[in-house]
Design a protein around this motif. Structure first.
Motif, PDB file in Angstrom:
ATOM      1  N   GLN A 279      31.724  37.143  -0.075  1.00  0.00           N
ATOM      2  CA  GLN A 279      33.037  36.523   0.094  1.00  0.00           C
ATOM      3  C   GLN A 279      33.228  36.109   1.546  1.00  0.00           C
ATOM      4  OE1 GLN A 279      36.147  39.001  -1.410  1.00  0.00           O
ATOM      5  NE2 GLN A 279      35.341  38.978  -3.480  1.00  0.00           N
ATOM      6  N   PRO A 280      33.878  34.969   1.756  1.00  0.00           N
ATOM      7  CA  PRO A 280      34.111  34.521   3.131  1.00  0.00           C
ATOM      8  C   PRO A 280      35.043  35.479   3.870  1.00  0.00           C
ATOM      9  CG  PRO A 280      34.767  32.829   1.537  1.00  0.00           C
ATOM     10  CD  PRO A 280      34.360  34.025   0.777  1.00  0.00           C
ATOM     11  N   ALA A 281      34.812  35.629   5.160  1.00  0.00           N
ATOM     12  CA  ALA A 281      35.608  36.543   5.977  1.00  0.00           C
ATOM     13  C   ALA A 281      36.971  35.937   6.260  1.00  0.00           C
ATOM     14  CB  ALA A 281      34.885  36.828   7.283  1.00  0.00           C
ATOM     15  N   LYS A 282      37.958  36.796   6.270  1.00  0.00           N
ATOM     16  CA  LYS A 282      39.302  36.389   6.681  1.00  0.00           C
ATOM     17  C   LYS A 282      39.467  36.849   8.129  1.00  0.00           C
ATOM     18  CE  LYS A 282      41.378  36.571   2.132  1.00  0.00           C
ATOM     19  NZ  LYS A 282      40.143  36.543   1.408  1.00  0.00           N
ATOM     20  N   ASN A 283      39.622  35.907   9.029  1.00  0.00           N
ATOM     21  CA  ASN A 283      39.635  36.219  10.458  1.00  0.00           C
ATOM     22  C   ASN A 283      41.003  36.714  10.895  1.00  0.00           C
ATOM     23  OD1 ASN A 283      36.978  35.481  10.744  1.00  0.00           O
ATOM     24  ND2 ASN A 283      37.485  33.326  11.089  1.00  0.00           N
ATOM     25  N   ASP A 284      41.246  37.998  10.707  1.00  0.00           N
ATOM     26  CA  ASP A 284      42.464  38.625  11.213  1.00  0.00           C
ATOM     27  C   ASP A 284      42.097  39.354  12.498  1.00  0.00           C
ATOM     28  OD1 ASP A 284      43.974  37.757   9.098  1.00  0.00           O
ATOM     29  OD2 ASP A 284      43.691  39.577   7.927  1.00  0.00           O
ATOM     30  N   ASN A 285      42.320  38.694  13.609  1.00  0.00           N
ATOM     31  CA  ASN A 285      41.941  39.293  14.885  1.00  0.00           C
ATOM     32  C   ASN A 285      43.181  39.554  15.728  1.00  0.00           C
ATOM     33  OD1 ASN A 285      42.621  36.709  15.548  1.00  0.00           O
ATOM     34  ND2 ASN A 285      40.532  36.045  16.043  1.00  0.00           N
ATOM     35  N   ALA A 286      42.975  40.043  16.916  1.00  0.00           N
ATOM     36  CA  ALA A 286      44.082  40.390  17.807  1.00  0.00           C
ATOM     37  C   ALA A 286      44.867  39.151  18.248  1.00  0.00           C
ATOM     38  CB  ALA A 286      43.555  41.130  19.027  1.00  0.00           C
ATOM     39  N   ALA A 287      44.242  37.993  18.291  1.00  0.00           N
ATOM     40  CA  ALA A 287      44.929  36.775  18.716  1.00  0.00           C
ATOM     41  C   ALA A 287      46.039  36.407  17.736  1.00  0.00           C
ATOM     42  CB  ALA A 287      43.945  35.627  18.857  1.00  0.00           C
ATOM     43  N   SER A 288      45.827  36.657  16.450  1.00  0.00           N
ATOM     44  CA  SER A 288      46.877  36.332  15.487  1.00  0.00           C
ATOM     45  C   SER A 288      48.053  37.283  15.612  1.00  0.00           C
ATOM     46  CB  SER A 288      46.320  36.368  14.064  1.00  0.00           C
ATOM     47  OG  SER A 288      45.935  37.684  13.714  1.00  0.00           O
ATOM     48  N   ALA A 289      47.808  38.502  16.046  1.00  0.00           N
ATOM     49  CA  ALA A 289      48.901  39.448  16.257  1.00  0.00           C
ATOM     50  C   ALA A 289      49.739  39.041  17.467  1.00  0.00           C
ATOM     51  CB  ALA A 289      48.354  40.850  16.456  1.00  0.00           C
ATOM     52  N   LEU A 290      49.095  38.475  18.484  1.00  0.00           N
ATOM     53  CA  LEU A 290      49.808  38.082  19.696  1.00  0.00           C
ATOM     54  C   LEU A 290      50.539  36.758  19.527  1.00  0.00           C
ATOM     55  CD1 LEU A 290      47.124  39.027  22.372  1.00  0.00           C
ATOM     56  CD2 LEU A 290      49.199  40.277  21.759  1.00  0.00           C
ATOM     57  N   SER A 291      50.089  35.929  18.591  1.00  0.00           N
ATOM     58  CA  SER A 291      50.723  34.625  18.419  1.00  0.00           C
ATOM     59  C   SER A 291      51.985  34.699  17.565  1.00  0.00           C
ATOM     60  CB  SER A 291      49.736  33.633  17.797  1.00  0.00           C
ATOM     61  OG  SER A 291      49.433  34.038  16.478  1.00  0.00           O
ATOM     62  N   GLY A 292      52.313  35.860  17.090  1.00  0.00           N
ATOM     63  CA  GLY A 292      53.533  36.008  16.299  1.00  0.00           C
ATOM     64  C   GLY A 292      53.337  35.693  14.838  1.00  0.00           C
ATOM     65  N   GLY A 293      52.123  35.578  14.399  1.00  0.00           N
ATOM     66  CA  GLY A 293      51.857  35.345  12.983  1.00  0.00           C
ATOM     67  C   GLY A 293      52.080  33.917  12.536  1.00  0.00           C
ATOM     68  N   ALA A 294      52.017  32.971  13.454  1.00  0.00           N
ATOM     69  CA  ALA A 294      52.230  31.570  13.084  1.00  0.00           C
ATOM     70  C   ALA A 294      51.142  31.064  12.149  1.00  0.00           C
ATOM     71  CB  ALA A 294      52.279  30.704  14.340  1.00  0.00           C
ATOM     72  N   THR A 295      49.971  31.644  12.230  1.00  0.00           N
ATOM     73  CA  THR A 295      48.877  31.208  11.364  1.00  0.00           C
ATOM     74  C   THR A 295      49.033  31.750   9.950  1.00  0.00           C
ATOM     75  OG1 THR A 295      47.524  33.076  12.055  1.00  0.00           O
ATOM     76  CG2 THR A 295      47.257  31.017  13.281  1.00  0.00           C
ATOM     77  N   ASP A 296      49.908  32.723   9.754  1.00  0.00           N
ATOM     78  CA  ASP A 296      50.120  33.287   8.420  1.00  0.00           C
ATOM     79  C   ASP A 296      50.713  32.264   7.460  1.00  0.00           C
ATOM     80  OD1 ASP A 296      49.093  35.682   9.177  1.00  0.00           O
ATOM     81  OD2 ASP A 296      51.041  36.654   9.499  1.00  0.00           O
ATOM     82  N   LEU A 297      51.387  31.259   7.994  1.00  0.00           N
ATOM     83  CA  LEU A 297      51.992  30.239   7.141  1.00  0.00           C
ATOM     84  C   LEU A 297      50.938  29.505   6.328  1.00  0.00           C
ATOM     85  CD1 LEU A 297      54.472  28.557   6.313  1.00  0.00           C
ATOM     86  CD2 LEU A 297      54.012  27.109   8.291  1.00  0.00           C
ATOM     87  N   PHE A 298      49.808  29.227   6.949  1.00  0.00           N
ATOM     88  CA  PHE A 298      48.760  28.464   6.285  1.00  0.00           C
ATOM     89  C   PHE A 298      47.686  29.345   5.653  1.00  0.00           C
ATOM     90  CE2 PHE A 298      50.466  25.698   9.613  1.00  0.00           C
ATOM     91  CZ  PHE A 298      50.948  24.688   8.803  1.00  0.00           C
ATOM     92  N   SER A 299      47.672  30.635   5.962  1.00  0.00           N
ATOM     93  CA  SER A 299      46.638  31.512   5.416  1.00  0.00           C
ATOM     94  C   SER A 299      47.002  32.050   4.034  1.00  0.00           C
ATOM     95  CB  SER A 299      46.386  32.676   6.370  1.00  0.00           C
ATOM     96  OG  SER A 299      47.531  33.503   6.436  1.00  0.00           O
ATOM     97  N   LYS A 300      48.196  31.786   3.551  1.00  0.00           N
ATOM     98  CA  LYS A 300      48.625  32.283   2.248  1.00  0.00           C
ATOM     99  C   LYS A 300      48.319  31.318   1.109  1.00  0.00           C
ATOM    100  CE  LYS A 300      50.519  35.994   3.910  1.00  0.00           C
ATOM    101  NZ  LYS A 300      49.841  37.249   3.815  1.00  0.00           N
ATOM    102  N   GLN A 301      47.470  30.334   1.357  1.00  0.00           N
ATOM    103  CA  GLN A 301      47.130  29.378   0.318  1.00  0.00           C
ATOM    104  C   GLN A 301      46.223  30.031  -0.712  1.00  0.00           C
ATOM    105  OE1 GLN A 301      45.354  26.141   2.376  1.00  0.00           O
ATOM    106  NE2 GLN A 301      47.249  25.418   3.270  1.00  0.00           N
TER     107      GLN A 301
END
Length: 70
Positions: free
Chosen positions: A15-37
């Protein structure tokens, strides 16, 4: 049951890796909007295969317990 275990390991590793790294925690979770597809293509297929193999493993475990108790 051993074959199913090996197939589950292979399916999870493919299975492809889901890149949940420390940068996403610092950005306020803005990338979560598009990762829920919903997963599509190969990723969706591998998720289904993993679920089916997991259910098969559970059913085999219950069947072995039932057989060993009789």
């Amino acid at each position: 049951m051993l074959i199913d275990s090996v197939l589950i390991i292979i399916a999870v590793l493919m299975q492809p890796a889901k890149n949940d790294n420390a940068a996403s925690a610092l950005s306020g979770g803005a990338t979560d909007l598009f990762s829920k597809q919903k997963p599509r293509g190969f990723e969706a297929f591998m998720q289904r295969v993993t679920v089916v193999l997991g259910v098969l493993f559970f059913a085999l475990a219950l069947a072995l317990v039932y057989i060993s108790s009789h």
